[in-house]
Design a protein around this motif. Sequence first.
Motif, PDB file in Angstrom:
ATOM      1  N   ASP A 125       2.361  12.359   8.943  1.00  7.81           N
ATOM      2  CA  ASP A 125       3.011  13.203   9.947  1.00  7.81           C
ATOM      3  C   ASP A 125       2.140  13.407  11.182  1.00  7.81           C
ATOM      4  N   ALA A 126       0.985  12.770  11.207  1.00 14.99           N
ATOM      5  CA  ALA A 126       0.060  12.945  12.333  1.00 14.99           C
ATOM      6  C   ALA A 126       0.352  11.930  13.433  1.00 14.99           C
ATOM      7  N   LEU A 127       0.536  12.443  14.643  1.00 20.11           N
ATOM      8  CA  LEU A 127       0.661  11.602  15.835  1.00 20.11           C
ATOM      9  C   LEU A 127      -0.642  11.744  16.605  1.00 20.11           C
ATOM     10  N   VAL A 128      -1.393  10.659  16.696  1.00 15.75           N
ATOM     11  CA  VAL A 128      -2.743  10.748  17.240  1.00 15.75           C
ATOM     12  C   VAL A 128      -2.930   9.766  18.391  1.00 15.75           C
ATOM     13  N   GLY A 151       6.285  10.428  22.521  1.00 12.07           N
ATOM     14  CA  GLY A 151       5.476  11.108  23.527  1.00 12.07           C
ATOM     15  C   GLY A 151       4.138  10.460  23.784  1.00 12.07           C
ATOM     16  N   PHE A 152       3.935   9.230  23.331  1.00 10.84           N
ATOM     17  CA  PHE A 152       2.691   8.523  23.611  1.00 10.84           C
ATOM     18  C   PHE A 152       2.707   8.032  25.057  1.00 10.84           C
ATOM     19  N   ASN A 153       1.568   8.116  25.731  1.00 12.88           N
ATOM     20  CA  ASN A 153       1.511   7.629  27.115  1.00 12.88           C
ATOM     21  C   ASN A 153       0.343   6.678  27.342  1.00 12.88           C
ATOM     22  N   GLY A 154      -0.254   6.188  26.294  1.00 14.11           N
ATOM     23  CA  GLY A 154      -1.348   5.235  26.440  1.00 14.11           C
ATOM     24  C   GLY A 154      -1.748   4.656  25.105  1.00 14.11           C
ATOM     25  N   THR A 155      -2.580   3.630  25.182  1.00 13.22           N
ATOM     26  CA  THR A 155      -3.061   2.969  23.970  1.00 13.22           C
ATOM     27  C   THR A 155      -4.548   3.243  23.788  1.00 13.22           C
ATOM     28  N   PRO A 156      -5.021   3.229  22.527  1.00 11.04           N
ATOM     29  CA  PRO A 156      -4.223   3.123  21.307  1.00 11.04           C
ATOM     30  C   PRO A 156      -3.562   4.455  20.973  1.00 11.04           C
ATOM     31  N   SER A 157      -2.492   4.382  20.196  1.00 13.17           N
ATOM     32  CA  SER A 157      -1.853   5.582  19.654  1.00 13.17           C
ATOM     33  C   SER A 157      -1.480   5.289  18.210  1.00 13.17           C
ATOM     34  N   PHE A 158      -1.627   6.295  17.364  1.00 14.83           N
ATOM     35  CA  PHE A 158      -1.458   6.101  15.928  1.00 14.83           C
ATOM     36  C   PHE A 158      -0.426   7.054  15.344  1.00 14.83           C
ATOM     37  N   VAL A 159       0.261   6.576  14.320  1.00 17.74           N
ATOM     38  CA  VAL A 159       1.077   7.421  13.460  1.00 17.74           C
ATOM     39  C   VAL A 159       0.531   7.246  12.048  1.00 17.74           C
ATOM     40  N   ILE A 160       0.054   8.345  11.469  1.00 17.80           N
ATOM     41  CA  ILE A 160      -0.484   8.307  10.108  1.00 17.80           C
ATOM     42  C   ILE A 160       0.132   9.483   9.363  1.00 17.80           C
ATOM     43  N   GLY A 186       0.811  -1.219   0.000  1.00 21.07           N
ATOM     44  CA  GLY A 186       0.000   0.000   0.000  1.00 21.07           C
ATOM     45  C   GLY A 186       0.841   1.265   0.000  1.00 21.07           C
ATOM     46  N   ASP A 187       0.225   2.366  -0.436  1.00 26.17           N
ATOM     47  CA  ASP A 187       0.966   3.630  -0.554  1.00 26.17           C
ATOM     48  C   ASP A 187       0.821   4.527   0.668  1.00 26.17           C
ATOM     49  N   VAL A 188       0.060   4.095   1.662  1.00 24.58           N
ATOM     50  CA  VAL A 188      -0.067   4.839   2.915  1.00 24.58           C
ATOM     51  C   VAL A 188       0.079   3.852   4.071  1.00 24.58           C
ATOM     52  N   THR A 189       0.872   4.234   5.059  1.00 21.53           N
ATOM     53  CA  THR A 189       1.085   3.361   6.212  1.00 21.53           C
ATOM     54  C   THR A 189       0.444   3.951   7.456  1.00 21.53           C
ATOM     55  N   VAL A 190      -0.346   3.128   8.135  1.00 22.55           N
ATOM     56  CA  VAL A 190      -0.929   3.475   9.423  1.00 22.55           C
ATOM     57  C   VAL A 190      -0.260   2.588  10.469  1.00 22.55           C
ATOM     58  N   VAL A 191       0.305   3.216  11.490  1.00 26.98           N
ATOM     59  CA  VAL A 191       0.951   2.463  12.564  1.00 26.98           C
ATOM     60  C   VAL A 191       0.097   2.602  13.822  1.00 26.98           C
ATOM     61  N   GLU A 218      -5.967   9.711   3.705  1.00 28.09           N
ATOM     62  CA  GLU A 218      -6.031  10.448   2.443  1.00 28.09           C
ATOM     63  C   GLU A 218      -5.097  11.652   2.455  1.00 28.09           C
ATOM     64  N   GLU A 219      -5.016  12.336   3.591  1.00 29.17           N
ATOM     65  CA  GLU A 219      -4.119  13.480   3.712  1.00 29.17           C
ATOM     66  C   GLU A 219      -2.665  13.040   3.599  1.00 29.17           C
ATOM     67  N   ALA A 220      -2.333  11.913   4.219  1.00 30.26           N
ATOM     68  CA  ALA A 220      -0.968  11.408   4.143  1.00 30.26           C
ATOM     69  C   ALA A 220      -0.631  11.025   2.705  1.00 30.26           C
ATOM     70  N   ARG A 221      -1.581  10.434   2.007  1.00 29.51           N
ATOM     71  CA  ARG A 221      -1.353  10.055   0.604  1.00 29.51           C
ATOM     72  C   ARG A 221      -1.131  11.304  -0.249  1.00 29.51           C
ATOM     73  N   ALA A 222      -1.955  12.309  -0.036  1.00 25.07           N
ATOM     74  CA  ALA A 222      -1.819  13.543  -0.822  1.00 25.07           C
ATOM     75  C   ALA A 222      -0.479  14.226  -0.567  1.00 25.07           C
ATOM     76  N   ALA A 223       0.042  14.058   0.654  1.00 26.48           N
ATOM     77  CA  ALA A 223       1.333  14.663   0.997  1.00 26.48           C
ATOM     78  C   ALA A 223       2.507  13.770   0.579  1.00 26.48           C
ATOM     79  N   GLY A 224       2.208  12.627   0.009  1.00 19.62           N
ATOM     80  CA  GLY A 224       3.252  11.720  -0.447  1.00 19.62           C
ATOM     81  C   GLY A 224       3.952  10.979   0.664  1.00 19.62           C
ATOM     82  N   GLN A 225       3.245  10.732   1.759  1.00 19.22           N
ATOM     83  CA  GLN A 225       3.860  10.056   2.909  1.00 19.22           C
ATOM     84  C   GLN A 225       3.434   8.592   2.979  1.00 19.22           C
TER      85      GLN A 225
END
Length: 242
Positions: free
Chosen positions: A218-221, A207-216, A88-93, A235-242
Amino acid sequence: MNLVWKLVAVMALIVPIAAQAESLSEDRVKELVLEAIRENPEIVLEAVQIIEQREQQRQAEAAATVLSDNRDLLENDPNAPVLGNPEGDVTVVEFFDYNCPYCRRVKPYIEALLEEDPNVRLVYREWPILGDGSVFAARAALASREQGKYEEFHWALMGMAGRAEEASVIQVAEQVGLDIAQLRRDMEAPEIDAHIAASMELSRALGFNGTPSFVIGDALVPGVIEADQMIQLAEEARAAGQ
């Protein structure tokens, strides 16, 4: 730098007298600050807001640096399970724990994301932080890769009733057809220790201190993300080429 000097440094942007603060004694600085506050009490709120904004900016910049430095490990660690589309062209961690109720709540949102977007790579970081049962479940899940059943076992553990403890995890493993003797042997592999240790280090650095935590991208959520938000971030990550 103590609180007084921090406040003075910020108030230098607001209160002209504070510009001279570093040449004055601390007692005199306190007097000037108190005089300024009495005359203009609203500057306290302004000062606090500026401090908060600067701290948020500092944290964001630090997190961006950490993310940049660790992106390859986050997204391409060969020792991390990958679901969805491996090409896939977008990675969600996702950092998660099998005993986290919020992680279980996110399960249908993750499934909706994978169904809606066939070009998402989902990388799992097992991050067992909620007790011995969580550690056992994470080790068992990672070990199930040797029998080609990680995905099936993962969803079954996420959908189980009650806490993940040794007995309940083994029961689920039997239900999905895992060889329990092999599973227990594989749970002791050094690769499992390495995965969990890397998850601990990465989560702390980000800087995550609990679950769940996501990296999508450049977004740390941190926290629960509903399906629509996940899809939008992908979709935003794909548009930014990440």
